[in-house]
Design a protein around this motif. Structure first.
Motif, mmCIF file in Angstrom:
data_model
loop_
_atom_site.group_PDB
_atom_site.id
_atom_site.type_symbol
_atom_site.label_atom_id
_atom_site.label_comp_id
_atom_site.label_asym_id
_atom_site.label_seq_id
_atom_site.Cartn_x
_atom_site.Cartn_y
_atom_site.Cartn_z
ATOM 1 N N LEU A 121 23.930 -31.615 -58.010
ATOM 2 C CA LEU A 121 23.354 -31.492 -59.356
ATOM 3 C C LEU A 121 24.229 -30.681 -60.315
ATOM 4 N N SER A 122 25.404 -30.266 -59.868
ATOM 5 C CA SER A 122 26.297 -29.476 -60.716
ATOM 6 C C SER A 122 27.110 -30.390 -61.629
ATOM 7 N N VAL A 123 26.713 -30.445 -62.901
ATOM 8 C CA VAL A 123 27.443 -31.249 -63.883
ATOM 9 C C VAL A 123 28.879 -30.735 -63.977
ATOM 10 N N GLU A 124 29.040 -29.411 -63.982
ATOM 11 C CA GLU A 124 30.368 -28.817 -64.111
ATOM 12 C C GLU A 124 31.295 -29.286 -62.986
ATOM 13 N N ALA A 125 30.810 -29.311 -61.760
ATOM 14 C CA ALA A 125 31.641 -29.749 -60.633
ATOM 15 C C ALA A 125 32.054 -31.212 -60.796
ATOM 16 N N HIS A 126 31.138 -32.066 -61.237
ATOM 17 C CA HIS A 126 31.463 -33.481 -61.459
ATOM 18 C C HIS A 126 32.533 -33.634 -62.540
ATOM 19 N N VAL A 127 32.374 -32.900 -63.643
ATOM 20 C CA VAL A 127 33.325 -32.994 -64.759
ATOM 21 C C VAL A 127 34.701 -32.485 -64.337
ATOM 22 N N MET A 128 34.727 -31.355 -63.642
ATOM 23 C CA MET A 128 36.004 -30.804 -63.176
ATOM 24 C C MET A 128 36.676 -31.778 -62.200
ATOM 25 N N LEU A 129 35.880 -32.408 -61.339
ATOM 26 C CA LEU A 129 36.415 -33.402 -60.403
ATOM 27 C C LEU A 129 37.019 -34.577 -61.180
ATOM 28 N N ALA A 130 36.329 -35.029 -62.212
ATOM 29 C CA ALA A 130 36.841 -36.133 -63.038
ATOM 30 C C ALA A 130 38.188 -35.751 -63.652
ATOM 31 N N LEU A 131 38.295 -34.524 -64.158
ATOM 32 C CA LEU A 131 39.552 -34.071 -64.771
ATOM 33 C C LEU A 131 40.679 -34.025 -63.738
ATOM 34 N N ALA A 132 40.387 -33.483 -62.562
ATOM 35 C CA ALA A 132 41.411 -33.393 -61.513
ATOM 36 C C ALA A 132 41.859 -34.792 -61.077
ATOM 37 N N CYS A 133 40.900 -35.704 -60.874
ATOM 38 C CA CYS A 133 41.239 -37.071 -60.460
ATOM 39 C C CYS A 133 42.044 -37.781 -61.541
ATOM 40 N N SER A 134 41.664 -37.567 -62.784
ATOM 41 C CA SER A 134 42.366 -38.172 -63.904
ATOM 42 C C SER A 134 43.813 -37.691 -63.950
ATOM 43 N N ASP A 135 44.022 -36.387 -63.721
ATOM 44 C CA ASP A 135 45.382 -35.834 -63.700
ATOM 45 C C ASP A 135 46.209 -36.397 -62.551
ATOM 46 N N LEU A 136 45.527 -36.859 -61.507
ATOM 47 C CA LEU A 136 46.215 -37.474 -60.360
ATOM 48 C C LEU A 136 46.329 -39.000 -60.526
ATOM 49 N N ASN A 137 45.920 -39.500 -61.702
ATOM 50 C CA ASN A 137 45.890 -40.942 -61.989
ATOM 51 C C ASN A 137 44.962 -41.698 -61.033
ATOM 52 N N GLU A 138 43.939 -41.005 -60.520
ATOM 53 C CA GLU A 138 42.917 -41.649 -59.680
ATOM 54 C C GLU A 138 41.720 -41.958 -60.585
ATOM 55 N N TYR A 139 41.919 -42.982 -61.411
ATOM 56 C CA TYR A 139 40.944 -43.256 -62.472
ATOM 57 C C TYR A 139 39.601 -43.741 -61.960
ATOM 58 N N GLU A 140 39.612 -44.522 -60.875
ATOM 59 C CA GLU A 140 38.338 -44.997 -60.318
ATOM 60 C C GLU A 140 37.463 -43.797 -59.924
ATOM 61 N N SER A 141 38.066 -42.833 -59.237
ATOM 62 C CA SER A 141 37.332 -41.624 -58.827
ATOM 63 C C SER A 141 36.898 -40.813 -60.040
ATOM 64 N N ALA A 142 37.764 -40.727 -61.029
ATOM 65 C CA ALA A 142 37.439 -39.982 -62.255
ATOM 66 C C ALA A 142 36.242 -40.622 -62.962
ATOM 67 N N LEU A 143 36.271 -41.960 -63.062
ATOM 68 C CA LEU A 143 35.159 -42.666 -63.723
ATOM 69 C C LEU A 143 33.851 -42.458 -62.960
ATOM 70 N N GLN A 144 33.926 -42.515 -61.641
ATOM 71 C CA GLN A 144 32.719 -42.319 -60.823
ATOM 72 C C GLN A 144 32.150 -40.915 -61.040
ATOM 73 N N ALA A 145 33.020 -39.915 -61.034
ATOM 74 C CA ALA A 145 32.567 -38.525 -61.230
ATOM 75 C C ALA A 145 31.937 -38.365 -62.615
ATOM 76 N N LEU A 146 32.530 -38.987 -63.620
ATOM 77 C CA LEU A 146 31.957 -38.900 -64.976
ATOM 78 C C LEU A 146 30.619 -39.619 -65.057
ATOM 79 N N GLN A 147 30.516 -40.780 -64.412
ATOM 80 C CA GLN A 147 29.238 -41.506 -64.413
ATOM 81 C C GLN A 147 28.153 -40.676 -63.731
ATOM 82 N N ASP A 148 28.515 -39.989 -62.647
ATOM 83 C CA ASP A 148 27.557 -39.112 -61.964
ATOM 84 C C ASP A 148 27.128 -37.967 -62.885
ATOM 85 N N ALA A 149 28.081 -37.397 -63.615
ATOM 86 C CA ALA A 149 27.774 -36.313 -64.553
ATOM 87 C C ALA A 149 26.835 -36.803 -65.652
ATOM 88 N N ILE A 150 27.090 -38.007 -66.143
ATOM 89 C CA ILE A 150 26.258 -38.578 -67.213
ATOM 90 C C ILE A 150 24.830 -38.825 -66.716
#
Length: 174
Positions: A121-150
């Motif tokens: 339930l931690s929105v912050e953890a999901h958002v931070m995960l999305a940022l880290a994945c995005s920086d690693l060019n792991e966009y699928e994971s980043a999108l999933q983390a953002l969708q979970d945050a939303i």
């Protein structure tokens, strides 16, 4: 000698007056007087956590779980604090990361995946995960983390914007 409930009553009086430091002193005095009383550790941990004292909050939460032999409420509280600590550590890694190496991003992503597992339930953890994945060019994971945050915070316009930005970055990389 006062009973644990008497100490808790004093501590709650302080909490109602927004004097969290004094409340913590009451809980710690109670723990000193009743070192085997798990609920005192749990309540002290919550008060420390609300005051953003993460390390003592974790210590008291661990002791509460240990003494109570795993009361679910205490275990959930401990998991939430552990997730918060992982998120804080990952945030520091990301802030210190230079572009010359992906190691901090990989390490941060690993910590954040664990943080999300511990506290889904931690929105912050999901958002931070999305940022880290995005920086690693792991966009699928980043999108999933953002969708979970939303899903957790559907009214947050910034999250919807981040989702669109990440989709754009993903398209431009293809």
């Amino acid at each position: 000698m006062m009973k644990p409930e008497d100490y808790m009553q004093q501590a709650y009086r302080c909490i109602l007056q927004n004097d969290f430091e004094q409340a913590i002193r009451w809980f710690e005095t109670a723990i000193h007087a009743h070192p085997e009383h798990a609920e005192l550790y749990y309540r002290c941990s919550i008060t420390h956590a609300r005051s953003n004292h993460l390390l003592p909050a974790l210590e008291y939460a661990r002791k509460a779980v240990e003494l109570s032999e795993g009361v679910e409420e205490y275990m959930l509280h401990l998991q939430t604090l552990e997730a918060k600590q992982l998120t804080v550590t990952a945030k520091m890694l990301l802030e210190q990361a230079g572009k010359e190496t992906t190691t901090p991003y990989v390490d941060a992503a690993t910590l954040l995946k664990e943080a999300v597992r511990l506290d889904p339930l931690s929105v912050e953890a999901h958002v931070m995960l999305a940022l880290a994945c995005s920086d690693l060019n792991e966009y699928e994971s980043a999108l999933q983390a953002l969708q979970d945050a939303i899903l957790l915070d559907p009214q947050n316009g910034q999250l919807h914007q981040m989702l669109q930005d990440t989709k754009q970055r993903m398209k431009s990389m293809q």
